[in-house]
Design a protein around this motif. Structure first.
Motif, PDB file in Angstrom:
ATOM      1  N   LYS A   1      -3.543  10.924 -22.570  1.00  0.00           N
ATOM      2  CA  LYS A   1      -2.789  11.980 -21.888  1.00  0.00           C
ATOM      3  C   LYS A   1      -1.734  11.402 -20.945  1.00  0.00           C
ATOM      4  O   LYS A   1      -1.114  12.135 -20.183  1.00  0.00           O
ATOM      5  CB  LYS A   1      -3.733  12.880 -21.111  1.00  0.00           C
ATOM      6  CG  LYS A   1      -4.652  13.652 -22.017  1.00  0.00           C
ATOM      7  CD  LYS A   1      -5.484  14.627 -21.238  1.00  0.00           C
ATOM      8  CE  LYS A   1      -6.391  15.349 -22.201  1.00  0.00           C
ATOM      9  NZ  LYS A   1      -6.528  16.748 -21.922  1.00  0.00           N
ATOM     10  N   LEU A   2      -1.532  10.109 -20.997  1.00  0.00           N
ATOM     11  CA  LEU A   2      -0.566   9.440 -20.129  1.00  0.00           C
ATOM     12  C   LEU A   2       0.659   9.027 -20.926  1.00  0.00           C
ATOM     13  O   LEU A   2       0.575   8.751 -22.115  1.00  0.00           O
ATOM     14  CB  LEU A   2      -1.184   8.188 -19.511  1.00  0.00           C
ATOM     15  CG  LEU A   2      -2.444   8.371 -18.678  1.00  0.00           C
ATOM     16  CD1 LEU A   2      -2.965   7.014 -18.253  1.00  0.00           C
ATOM     17  CD2 LEU A   2      -2.162   9.244 -17.487  1.00  0.00           C
ATOM     18  N   ASP A   3       1.795   8.973 -20.247  1.00  0.00           N
ATOM     19  CA  ASP A   3       3.008   8.383 -20.802  1.00  0.00           C
ATOM     20  C   ASP A   3       3.337   7.154 -19.969  1.00  0.00           C
ATOM     21  O   ASP A   3       3.765   7.272 -18.826  1.00  0.00           O
ATOM     22  CB  ASP A   3       4.187   9.366 -20.760  1.00  0.00           C
ATOM     23  CG  ASP A   3       4.079  10.449 -21.808  1.00  0.00           C
ATOM     24  OD1 ASP A   3       3.299  10.266 -22.758  1.00  0.00           O
ATOM     25  OD2 ASP A   3       4.776  11.458 -21.680  1.00  0.00           O
ATOM     26  N   ILE A   4       3.101   5.977 -20.528  1.00  0.00           N
ATOM     27  CA  ILE A   4       3.461   4.732 -19.863  1.00  0.00           C
ATOM     28  C   ILE A   4       4.907   4.449 -20.231  1.00  0.00           C
ATOM     29  O   ILE A   4       5.305   4.627 -21.380  1.00  0.00           O
ATOM     30  CB  ILE A   4       2.530   3.591 -20.312  1.00  0.00           C
ATOM     31  CG1 ILE A   4       1.091   3.930 -19.917  1.00  0.00           C
ATOM     32  CG2 ILE A   4       2.976   2.258 -19.727  1.00  0.00           C
ATOM     33  CD1 ILE A   4       0.057   3.009 -20.495  1.00  0.00           C
ATOM     34  N   PHE A   5       5.715   4.023 -19.256  1.00  0.00           N
ATOM     35  CA  PHE A   5       7.119   3.768 -19.558  1.00  0.00           C
ATOM     36  C   PHE A   5       7.601   2.473 -18.924  1.00  0.00           C
ATOM     37  O   PHE A   5       7.097   2.041 -17.895  1.00  0.00           O
ATOM     38  CB  PHE A   5       8.013   4.945 -19.136  1.00  0.00           C
ATOM     39  CG  PHE A   5       7.937   5.316 -17.686  1.00  0.00           C
ATOM     40  CD1 PHE A   5       8.758   4.716 -16.739  1.00  0.00           C
ATOM     41  CD2 PHE A   5       7.053   6.296 -17.264  1.00  0.00           C
ATOM     42  CE1 PHE A   5       8.693   5.085 -15.410  1.00  0.00           C
ATOM     43  CE2 PHE A   5       6.984   6.677 -15.938  1.00  0.00           C
ATOM     44  CZ  PHE A   5       7.813   6.064 -15.007  1.00  0.00           C
ATOM     45  N   VAL A   6       8.555   1.846 -19.599  1.00  0.00           N
ATOM     46  CA  VAL A   6       9.269   0.675 -19.110  1.00  0.00           C
ATOM     47  C   VAL A   6      10.741   0.915 -19.394  1.00  0.00           C
ATOM     48  O   VAL A   6      11.087   1.713 -20.272  1.00  0.00           O
ATOM     49  CB  VAL A   6       8.795  -0.635 -19.785  1.00  0.00           C
ATOM     50  CG1 VAL A   6       7.357  -0.935 -19.442  1.00  0.00           C
ATOM     51  CG2 VAL A   6       8.979  -0.578 -21.283  1.00  0.00           C
ATOM     52  N   GLY A   7      11.604   0.238 -18.647  1.00  0.00           N
ATOM     53  CA  GLY A   7      13.014   0.471 -18.892  1.00  0.00           C
ATOM     54  C   GLY A   7      13.936  -0.473 -18.151  1.00  0.00           C
ATOM     55  O   GLY A   7      13.510  -1.297 -17.339  1.00  0.00           O
ATOM     56  N   VAL A   8      15.207  -0.306 -18.451  1.00  0.00           N
ATOM     57  CA  VAL A   8      16.296  -1.055 -17.828  1.00  0.00           C
ATOM     58  C   VAL A   8      17.096  -0.067 -16.989  1.00  0.00           C
ATOM     59  O   VAL A   8      17.338   1.072 -17.408  1.00  0.00           O
ATOM     60  CB  VAL A   8      17.200  -1.694 -18.905  1.00  0.00           C
ATOM     61  CG1 VAL A   8      18.366  -2.413 -18.282  1.00  0.00           C
ATOM     62  CG2 VAL A   8      16.392  -2.618 -19.783  1.00  0.00           C
ATOM     63  N   VAL A   9      17.520  -0.505 -15.780  1.00  0.00           N
ATOM     64  CA  VAL A   9      18.191   0.400 -14.847  1.00  0.00           C
ATOM     65  C   VAL A   9      19.483  -0.227 -14.317  1.00  0.00           C
ATOM     66  O   VAL A   9      19.451  -0.953 -13.332  1.00  0.00           O
ATOM     67  CB  VAL A   9      17.277   0.737 -13.653  1.00  0.00           C
ATOM     68  CG1 VAL A   9      17.896   1.812 -12.783  1.00  0.00           C
ATOM     69  CG2 VAL A   9      15.914   1.141 -14.098  1.00  0.00           C
ATOM     70  N   PRO A  10      20.642   0.035 -14.934  1.00  0.00           N
ATOM     71  CA  PRO A  10      21.912  -0.375 -14.337  1.00  0.00           C
ATOM     72  C   PRO A  10      22.431   0.731 -13.422  1.00  0.00           C
ATOM     73  O   PRO A  10      22.059   1.895 -13.573  1.00  0.00           O
ATOM     74  CB  PRO A  10      22.826  -0.562 -15.548  1.00  0.00           C
ATOM     75  CG  PRO A  10      22.285   0.399 -16.557  1.00  0.00           C
ATOM     76  CD  PRO A  10      20.803   0.494 -16.305  1.00  0.00           C
ATOM     77  N   GLY A  11      23.298   0.354 -12.463  1.00  0.00           N
ATOM     78  CA  GLY A  11      23.853   1.377 -11.582  1.00  0.00           C
ATOM     79  C   GLY A  11      24.756   0.812 -10.512  1.00  0.00           C
ATOM     80  O   GLY A  11      25.201  -0.337 -10.576  1.00  0.00           O
ATOM     81  N   LEU A  12      25.021   1.638  -9.523  1.00  0.00           N
ATOM     82  CA  LEU A  12      25.849   1.289  -8.371  1.00  0.00           C
ATOM     83  C   LEU A  12      25.043   1.480  -7.097  1.00  0.00           C
ATOM     84  O   LEU A  12      24.266   2.424  -6.988  1.00  0.00           O
ATOM     85  CB  LEU A  12      27.092   2.172  -8.306  1.00  0.00           C
ATOM     86  CG  LEU A  12      28.096   2.047  -9.441  1.00  0.00           C
ATOM     87  CD1 LEU A  12      29.171   3.124  -9.304  1.00  0.00           C
ATOM     88  CD2 LEU A  12      28.724   0.663  -9.446  1.00  0.00           C
ATOM     89  N   THR A  13      25.250   0.589  -6.131  1.00  0.00           N
ATOM     90  CA  THR A  13      24.621   0.693  -4.823  1.00  0.00           C
ATOM     91  C   THR A  13      25.711   0.723  -3.770  1.00  0.00           C
ATOM     92  O   THR A  13      26.609  -0.116  -3.784  1.00  0.00           O
ATOM     93  CB  THR A  13      23.682  -0.491  -4.555  1.00  0.00           C
ATOM     94  OG1 THR A  13      22.648  -0.497  -5.539  1.00  0.00           O
ATOM     95  CG2 THR A  13      23.060  -0.410  -3.178  1.00  0.00           C
ATOM     96  N   THR A  14      25.619   1.678  -2.871  1.00  0.00           N
ATOM     97  CA  THR A  14      26.534   1.747  -1.731  1.00  0.00           C
ATOM     98  C   THR A  14      25.753   1.356  -0.494  1.00  0.00           C
ATOM     99  O   THR A  14      24.765   2.007  -0.147  1.00  0.00           O
ATOM    100  CB  THR A  14      27.125   3.157  -1.578  1.00  0.00           C
ATOM    101  OG1 THR A  14      27.810   3.492  -2.772  1.00  0.00           O
ATOM    102  CG2 THR A  14      28.081   3.226  -0.415  1.00  0.00           C
ATOM    103  N   ILE A  15      26.202   0.276   0.171  1.00  0.00           N
ATOM    104  CA  ILE A  15      25.604  -0.190   1.422  1.00  0.00           C
ATOM    105  C   ILE A  15      26.732  -0.187   2.443  1.00  0.00           C
ATOM    106  O   ILE A  15      27.654  -0.998   2.347  1.00  0.00           O
ATOM    107  CB  ILE A  15      25.009  -1.599   1.294  1.00  0.00           C
ATOM    108  CG1 ILE A  15      23.988  -1.651   0.168  1.00  0.00           C
ATOM    109  CG2 ILE A  15      24.383  -2.023   2.615  1.00  0.00           C
ATOM    110  CD1 ILE A  15      23.492  -3.044  -0.142  1.00  0.00           C
ATOM    111  N   GLY A  16      26.652   0.713   3.397  1.00  0.00           N
ATOM    112  CA  GLY A  16      27.751   0.834   4.359  1.00  0.00           C
ATOM    113  C   GLY A  16      29.021   1.246   3.633  1.00  0.00           C
ATOM    114  O   GLY A  16      29.062   2.271   2.966  1.00  0.00           O
ATOM    115  N   ASP A  17      30.075   0.414   3.733  1.00  0.00           N
ATOM    116  CA  ASP A  17      31.353   0.699   3.071  1.00  0.00           C
ATOM    117  C   ASP A  17      31.488  -0.009   1.733  1.00  0.00           C
ATOM    118  O   ASP A  17      32.488   0.157   1.046  1.00  0.00           O
ATOM    119  CB  ASP A  17      32.518   0.285   3.979  1.00  0.00           C
ATOM    120  CG  ASP A  17      32.581   1.124   5.235  1.00  0.00           C
ATOM    121  OD1 ASP A  17      32.135   2.284   5.188  1.00  0.00           O
ATOM    122  OD2 ASP A  17      33.086   0.629   6.268  1.00  0.00           O
TER     123      ASP A  17
END
Length: 170
Positions: free
Chosen positions: A103-119
């Motif tokens: 009854k579980l869904d185990i998941f793995v993945g890749v996560v690209p993106g953007l991070t904003t820290i201050g300016d």
């Protein structure tokens, strides 16, 4: 010609009336909206940001779960946390591979993106793993761990996230 069209319309109407009505219930392949809370542990030195390595920060966010296949989902998300005294925001698109187990869904993945820290807006890349399970007919719960590297010129930063949340499927 008009009689043939009328006859065809009558046959189609009867077929539609004779078909059994489908239950209006979300399935495991429906799109969902979710929220999550947890902790983030940022790490990395920087001259403009003063913080202790791996100091704990409150983390919260929201996301959309878009199933493309039964075992492959796209998950755009936004998360907020802190690097010391500076707020950080991640906008990411996770490519999740689902492994259904009981009854579980185990998941793995890749996560690209953007991070904003201050300016500064920087690219990030990472991986995630977790488990989700159905609580009610249209609400799932999940636990997830994500590790990201924020790419910066002088020195890369790393962030470990641990989240729990709910997903409303419709």
């Amino acid at each position: 010609m008009n009689k043939r069209m009328a006859m065809l319309a009558a046959v189609v109407a009867l077929a539609m009336l004779a078909a059994p009505a489908a239950m209006a219930q979300p399935d495991r392949q429906s799109v969902g909206l979710g929220v999550s809370i947890g902790a983030a542990w940022p790490e990395g030195k920087s001259s403009e940001i003063q913080y202790d390595d791996w100091s704990t920060s409150f983390n919260w966010g929201f996301y959309v779960n878009i199933p493309l296949l039964w075992t492959f989902h796209l998950t755009p998300s936004a998360e907020l946390y802190r690097f010391g005294d500076i707020n950080a925001t991640d906008i990411s698109l996770a490519f999740k591979f689902i492994i259904p187990v009981w009854k579980l869904d185990i998941f793995v993945g890749v996560v690209p993106g953007l991070t904003t820290i201050g300016d500064d807006t920087l690219f990030n890349i990472g991986g995630l793993g977790g488990v989700s399970f159905n609580l009610f007919s249209n609400i799932d719960a999940f636990l997830q761990v994500k590790y990201k590297i924020i790419i910066q010129d002088d020195e890369n930063k790393r962030v470990l996230h641990a989240n729990a949340g709910l997903l409303f499927r419709f």
